[in-house]
Scaffold this motif. Sequence first.
Motif, PDB file in Angstrom:
ATOM      1  N   GLU A 214       0.983  -1.305  -0.019  1.00 19.08           N
ATOM      2  CA  GLU A 214       0.024   0.237   0.144  1.00 19.08           C
ATOM      3  C   GLU A 214       0.790   1.305  -0.132  1.00 19.08           C
ATOM      4  OE1 GLU A 214      -3.130   2.157   3.109  1.00 19.08           O
ATOM      5  OE2 GLU A 214      -2.622   0.023   3.391  1.00 19.08           O
ATOM      6  N   ILE A 215       1.937   1.184   0.826  1.00 19.21           N
ATOM      7  CA  ILE A 215       2.846   2.386   0.740  1.00 19.21           C
ATOM      8  C   ILE A 215       3.794   2.495  -0.657  1.00 19.21           C
ATOM      9  CG2 ILE A 215       4.909   3.267   1.985  1.00 19.21           C
ATOM     10  CD1 ILE A 215       3.813   2.027   4.507  1.00 19.21           C
ATOM     11  N   ALA A 216       4.107   1.410  -1.063  1.00 19.71           N
ATOM     12  CA  ALA A 216       4.832   1.569  -2.432  1.00 19.71           C
ATOM     13  C   ALA A 216       4.192   1.807  -3.471  1.00 19.71           C
ATOM     14  CB  ALA A 216       5.538  -0.036  -2.303  1.00 19.71           C
ATOM     15  N   ALA A 217       2.688   1.636  -3.381  1.00 11.53           N
ATOM     16  CA  ALA A 217       1.968   1.868  -4.810  1.00 11.53           C
ATOM     17  C   ALA A 217       2.014   3.319  -5.581  1.00 11.53           C
ATOM     18  CB  ALA A 217       0.451   1.595  -4.406  1.00 11.53           C
ATOM     19  N   PRO A 218       2.491   4.180  -4.742  1.00 14.41           N
ATOM     20  CA  PRO A 218       2.360   5.497  -5.476  1.00 14.41           C
ATOM     21  C   PRO A 218       3.978   5.611  -6.356  1.00 14.41           C
ATOM     22  CG  PRO A 218       1.420   5.888  -3.389  1.00 14.41           C
ATOM     23  CD  PRO A 218       1.727   4.491  -3.195  1.00 14.41           C
ATOM     24  N   PHE A 219       4.778   4.930  -5.640  1.00 11.96           N
ATOM     25  CA  PHE A 219       6.215   4.948  -6.111  1.00 11.96           C
ATOM     26  C   PHE A 219       6.129   4.261  -7.368  1.00 11.96           C
ATOM     27  CE2 PHE A 219       6.357   6.033  -1.703  1.00 11.96           C
ATOM     28  CZ  PHE A 219       6.968   7.330  -1.703  1.00 11.96           C
ATOM     29  N   GLU A 220       5.578   3.020  -7.351  1.00 15.81           N
ATOM     30  CA  GLU A 220       5.453   2.166  -8.505  1.00 15.81           C
ATOM     31  C   GLU A 220       4.591   2.985  -9.627  1.00 15.81           C
ATOM     32  OE1 GLU A 220       5.517  -2.566  -7.366  1.00 15.81           O
ATOM     33  OE2 GLU A 220       3.698  -1.280  -6.834  1.00 15.81           O
ATOM     34  N   ALA A 221       3.709   3.581  -9.298  1.00 14.41           N
ATOM     35  CA  ALA A 221       3.066   4.471 -10.452  1.00 14.41           C
ATOM     36  C   ALA A 221       3.945   5.626 -10.916  1.00 14.41           C
ATOM     37  CB  ALA A 221       1.893   5.224  -9.784  1.00 14.41           C
TER      38      ALA A 221
ATOM     39  N   GLY B  51       6.800   5.112 -11.758  1.00 13.59           N
ATOM     40  CA  GLY B  51       7.955   4.468 -12.555  1.00 13.59           C
ATOM     41  C   GLY B  51       9.178   3.754 -12.033  1.00 13.59           C
ATOM     42  N   LEU B  52       9.238   3.797 -10.701  1.00  9.97           N
ATOM     43  CA  LEU B  52      10.321   3.045  -9.913  1.00  9.97           C
ATOM     44  C   LEU B  52       9.904   1.644  -9.764  1.00  9.97           C
ATOM     45  CD1 LEU B  52      10.569   5.540  -7.016  1.00  9.97           C
ATOM     46  CD2 LEU B  52      12.489   5.196  -8.628  1.00  9.97           C
ATOM     47  N   THR B  53      11.028   0.782  -9.772  1.00 13.55           N
ATOM     48  CA  THR B  53      10.907  -0.594  -9.584  1.00 13.55           C
ATOM     49  C   THR B  53      11.146  -0.671  -7.906  1.00 13.55           C
ATOM     50  OG1 THR B  53      11.950  -1.139 -11.629  1.00 13.55           O
ATOM     51  CG2 THR B  53      11.988  -2.964  -9.894  1.00 13.55           C
ATOM     52  N   VAL B  54      10.124  -1.334  -7.330  1.00 11.65           N
ATOM     53  CA  VAL B  54       9.792  -1.524  -5.915  1.00 11.65           C
ATOM     54  C   VAL B  54       9.996  -2.670  -5.798  1.00 11.65           C
ATOM     55  CG1 VAL B  54       8.600  -0.888  -4.008  1.00 11.65           C
ATOM     56  CG2 VAL B  54       8.516   0.623  -5.592  1.00 11.65           C
ATOM     57  N   HIS B  55      10.992  -3.436  -4.549  1.00 12.71           N
ATOM     58  CA  HIS B  55      11.047  -4.430  -4.129  1.00 12.71           C
ATOM     59  C   HIS B  55      10.699  -4.381  -2.774  1.00 12.71           C
ATOM     60  CE1 HIS B  55      13.246  -6.252  -7.852  1.00 12.71           C
ATOM     61  NE2 HIS B  55      13.765  -5.025  -7.731  1.00 12.71           N
ATOM     62  N   ILE B  56      10.124  -5.384  -2.178  1.00 12.21           N
ATOM     63  CA  ILE B  56       9.580  -5.446  -0.919  1.00 12.21           C
ATOM     64  C   ILE B  56       9.823  -6.866  -0.200  1.00 12.21           C
ATOM     65  CG2 ILE B  56       7.465  -5.299   0.705  1.00 12.21           C
ATOM     66  CD1 ILE B  56       6.163  -3.705  -1.430  1.00 12.21           C
ATOM     67  N   SER B  57      10.668  -6.683   0.889  1.00 11.50           N
ATOM     68  CA  SER B  57      10.950  -7.884   1.795  1.00 11.50           C
ATOM     69  C   SER B  57      11.187  -7.624   3.165  1.00 11.50           C
ATOM     70  CB  SER B  57      12.136  -8.645   1.150  1.00 11.50           C
ATOM     71  OG  SER B  57      12.390  -9.693   2.194  1.00 11.50           O
ATOM     72  N   PRO B  58      10.287  -7.985   4.087  1.00 13.08           N
ATOM     73  CA  PRO B  58      10.576  -7.566   5.647  1.00 13.08           C
ATOM     74  C   PRO B  58      11.838  -8.163   6.264  1.00 13.08           C
ATOM     75  CG  PRO B  58       8.969  -9.536   5.335  1.00 13.08           C
ATOM     76  CD  PRO B  58       9.273  -9.095   4.026  1.00 13.08           C
ATOM     77  N   HIS B  59      12.575  -9.036   5.422  1.00 18.46           N
ATOM     78  CA  HIS B  59      13.708  -9.632   5.983  1.00 18.46           C
ATOM     79  C   HIS B  59      14.975  -8.971   5.342  1.00 18.46           C
ATOM     80  CE1 HIS B  59      11.128 -12.288   8.127  1.00 18.46           C
ATOM     81  NE2 HIS B  59      10.653 -12.755   6.991  1.00 18.46           N
ATOM     82  N   GLY B  60      14.839  -8.112   4.525  1.00  9.99           N
ATOM     83  CA  GLY B  60      15.952  -7.690   3.599  1.00  9.99           C
ATOM     84  C   GLY B  60      16.585  -8.529   2.846  1.00  9.99           C
ATOM     85  N   ASP B  61      16.117  -9.672   2.383  1.00 14.27           N
ATOM     86  CA  ASP B  61      16.730 -10.571   1.363  1.00 14.27           C
ATOM     87  C   ASP B  61      16.387 -10.507  -0.087  1.00 14.27           C
ATOM     88  OD1 ASP B  61      14.339 -11.292   1.879  1.00 14.27           O
ATOM     89  OD2 ASP B  61      14.372 -13.405   2.284  1.00 14.27           O
ATOM     90  N   ILE B  62      16.692  -9.241  -0.446  1.00 11.66           N
ATOM     91  CA  ILE B  62      16.380  -8.604  -1.969  1.00 11.66           C
ATOM     92  C   ILE B  62      17.479  -9.030  -2.728  1.00 11.66           C
ATOM     93  CG2 ILE B  62      15.451  -6.948  -3.436  1.00 11.66           C
ATOM     94  CD1 ILE B  62      14.219  -5.822  -0.831  1.00 11.66           C
ATOM     95  N   ASP B  63      17.631  -9.726  -3.712  1.00 12.63           N
ATOM     96  CA  ASP B  63      18.485 -10.126  -4.875  1.00 12.63           C
ATOM     97  C   ASP B  63      18.384  -8.967  -6.070  1.00 12.63           C
ATOM     98  OD1 ASP B  63      20.806 -11.061  -6.100  1.00 12.63           O
ATOM     99  OD2 ASP B  63      19.594 -12.583  -6.759  1.00 12.63           O
ATOM    100  N   LEU B  64      19.412  -7.919  -5.884  1.00 18.57           N
ATOM    101  CA  LEU B  64      19.342  -6.820  -6.549  1.00 18.57           C
ATOM    102  C   LEU B  64      20.392  -7.285  -7.808  1.00 18.57           C
ATOM    103  CD1 LEU B  64      19.042  -3.810  -4.375  1.00 18.57           C
ATOM    104  CD2 LEU B  64      17.238  -4.936  -5.801  1.00 18.57           C
ATOM    105  N   PRO B  65      20.236  -6.644  -9.069  1.00 18.68           N
ATOM    106  CA  PRO B  65      21.319  -6.717 -10.090  1.00 18.68           C
ATOM    107  C   PRO B  65      22.698  -5.973  -9.597  1.00 18.68           C
ATOM    108  CG  PRO B  65      19.317  -5.828 -11.094  1.00 18.68           C
ATOM    109  CD  PRO B  65      19.106  -5.737  -9.531  1.00 18.68           C
ATOM    110  N   ASP B  66      23.621  -6.500 -10.124  1.00 17.86           N
ATOM    111  CA  ASP B  66      24.881  -5.885  -9.882  1.00 17.86           C
ATOM    112  C   ASP B  66      25.429  -4.729 -10.491  1.00 17.86           C
ATOM    113  OD1 ASP B  66      25.507  -8.273  -8.537  1.00 17.86           O
ATOM    114  OD2 ASP B  66      26.509  -9.380 -10.110  1.00 17.86           O
ATOM    115  N   ASP B  67      24.315  -4.278 -11.434  1.00 17.54           N
ATOM    116  CA  ASP B  67      24.667  -3.019 -12.039  1.00 17.54           C
ATOM    117  C   ASP B  67      24.150  -1.614 -11.560  1.00 17.54           C
ATOM    118  OD1 ASP B  67      22.160  -3.595 -12.924  1.00 17.54           O
ATOM    119  OD2 ASP B  67      22.335  -3.050 -14.862  1.00 17.54           O
ATOM    120  N   LEU B  68      23.684  -1.810 -10.134  1.00 15.94           N
ATOM    121  CA  LEU B  68      22.893  -0.898  -9.428  1.00 15.94           C
ATOM    122  C   LEU B  68      24.071  -0.281  -8.260  1.00 15.94           C
ATOM    123  CD1 LEU B  68      19.534  -2.261  -8.992  1.00 15.94           C
ATOM    124  CD2 LEU B  68      20.179  -0.346 -10.664  1.00 15.94           C
TER     125      LEU B  68
END
Length: 698
Positions: free
Chosen positions: A276-283, A285-302
């Motif tokens: 619910e909090i992330a929805a406006p930011f996705e709108a 154009g941001l790519t939003v990743h959500i995980s309560p445990h911080g285990d998000i696998d992000l690309p190396d080029d970031l």
Amino acid sequence: MPRSSSARATDPTPFEAATFRIRRRVPLKDLDVAPENLRAGEPADDGVPQLADTLLAAGQLQPLTVRPGRRRERPWMTLDGRRRLLALRLLAEQGRIEDRFQVDVFVETEPARQAAAAVLTNTAAPVHVADVIAAIGRMLTSKLDVPTIARALGHAEIDVKRLAALSALPEAAVSALRLGRLNLRQARLLARLPDAAEQATLAQAALDGEGFADWRVVEKLDRAQVDATDPRCALVMPERYAEAGGRMETDLFGERAPALLDPSLLTDLWMARAAEIAAPFEAQGLTVHISPHGDIDLPDDLEAPGYVYGGRLPADEMALYREARSEFETAAEAVQETLAAAPGSSAETGAIAAMIRAALVRDQLALGGRVATVLALGASRRYGVSIGIYAPVEPEIAADGDAEGEGGSPIPEEDGPAPFTPPTAAAPQPDVDGVGHGLHGLRTEVATRGLIRALADDPRTAMTALIARLFAVVVDPRVRSASASALTVTAEVFGPRGGRVIPVLDGVVRERLDDRRAAWEASGLTLIRWVHGLDDGERLAVLADLTALTLDLREARTDRIRSEARAEAGELAALCGADITRHWTPDADFLAAHSKALLSAMLEAMSKAAPRRPAPGKADLVALVEATAAARNWAPAILSWQGGGDEERAAETPDDPDAGDRSPSRGEPAPAAGDGGDGVGAFEVTVEGEAALAHAAE
């Protein structure tokens, strides 16, 4: 004829004579109440039937005290234990025992001791809590229920339930408790472990004098359950979790937060709130990743921007960045206030969204104006969500012929001497056992403030610190700065994000500099002319204040220890005689971040016992530690930068040098009876319950 001195020397004292009391068993029919008993002739009270039931179930723990009968008396007359005798007679009248039942007694033949026993008949003998636990276990085995036992002992049912839980501990644990090698708090920790074999192993180790590592059990329990202190609960209040069907289990001993038995449901609820909090930011154009445990696998080029220090951006951009950073901190404070005042409301959602927008502005300025494309949200106890902002890595454009030889092949590096490694002093080691990242960060922050004050008050040492830093910047070619200034030294004032100023520590230094700024502004001189006009002592004092405020020894995580910085801190602390207690002792804001176990350990380190009954709440413990530390001018050794926290570790576990519950195997005496420990007298048995526990420990 007078007795010889040698005869007097061999006569036992009354105290020695007490050890030779005659203990025997006599038939119930041969017993009666002595007329000198203070309650002789009184009828049985309403509690005697309950006492009889308890005696039948648990047996007799304390013998009656009797004297031999005289003319026209029964063979044995009771001086102490009238109610127990009445309860045994009631059992005989009911046919539940025979009148030949053998009663455990002490026989007193000395007239003075007989008189003392009759006078002290209302005084219950101290009973060790281990004996109480064993007696309650026998009662339960005899099919007595908790309410009946509670009535017999004169205690609340919850207290009996807690002792009943301890009665299921291995025999080694009860023995260790009786010998003072476990205390009651440690026994409660042991009782929470679900594995009986592990209980037995730990109890036997304590009984053998190997100590008991409280923090290891606490850590294991924390890993095994989710409770209301979980970061997900900042967005999902326990009430909402319960409304969704989530189960909760309260701690029997009232020492730990309620356990949430459906963590997957908690995660689902958190994910819904975060989406619910992330929805406006996705709108947007941001790519939003959500995980309560911080285990998000992000690309190396970031890449994330990190914290921007002076000199990394042009002056005008740096000013904008600092303004954006200040706005983010203001938004983050608003989130904390909203989480406390209106959790789960639309106001909370709006405050968190405003904080994320402020973070985007700040980090895009830090990235040199590059646009952030990825937003990662995790769980945070403090702000509801943690924020990670990422942008694509800026491509590197190599200059023509850069690092290449003819034909495009790389130029091999020339062999040369090994780089110089400067010697370093020994770094004080941190104590991170049983300490979370947040508490470790707070401790290093407060310790930094203490050294700021000490260094600011010692201009000579402050000058030493500054010269050492200048020497490293000028001489070591690895140190570079993007500043075009003639003097390439840069510095950031100590100011942790969301942190506070402690008025008597770094607050004093900041006030001094504010006063000097006002004096300069009033002088009408340029800054250089004004400084040059100060006498030598004033210049040194200004330099000490400025140097001290550049200290930053914070460590945000227990697994990211800054050993070299700690080594410097230890040397500086020794040179300027740093002692944080000259100006400050632990206050409520600092203590509130500690667990109840750590607060109790602090009290034990100050030789102050925490209240046992009733068990103090967290706020009460914080207030008690704050008052005791102020009265004794005490602060944890971990804040000194000189001792490595040895004393505090001893206050936390028996295996460590600072343990408040020291193991006898380390050469420490066990607590004496009545000293506020967990030994004799720790569980107060009423007159009604005294006889109820009789014989159960045999």
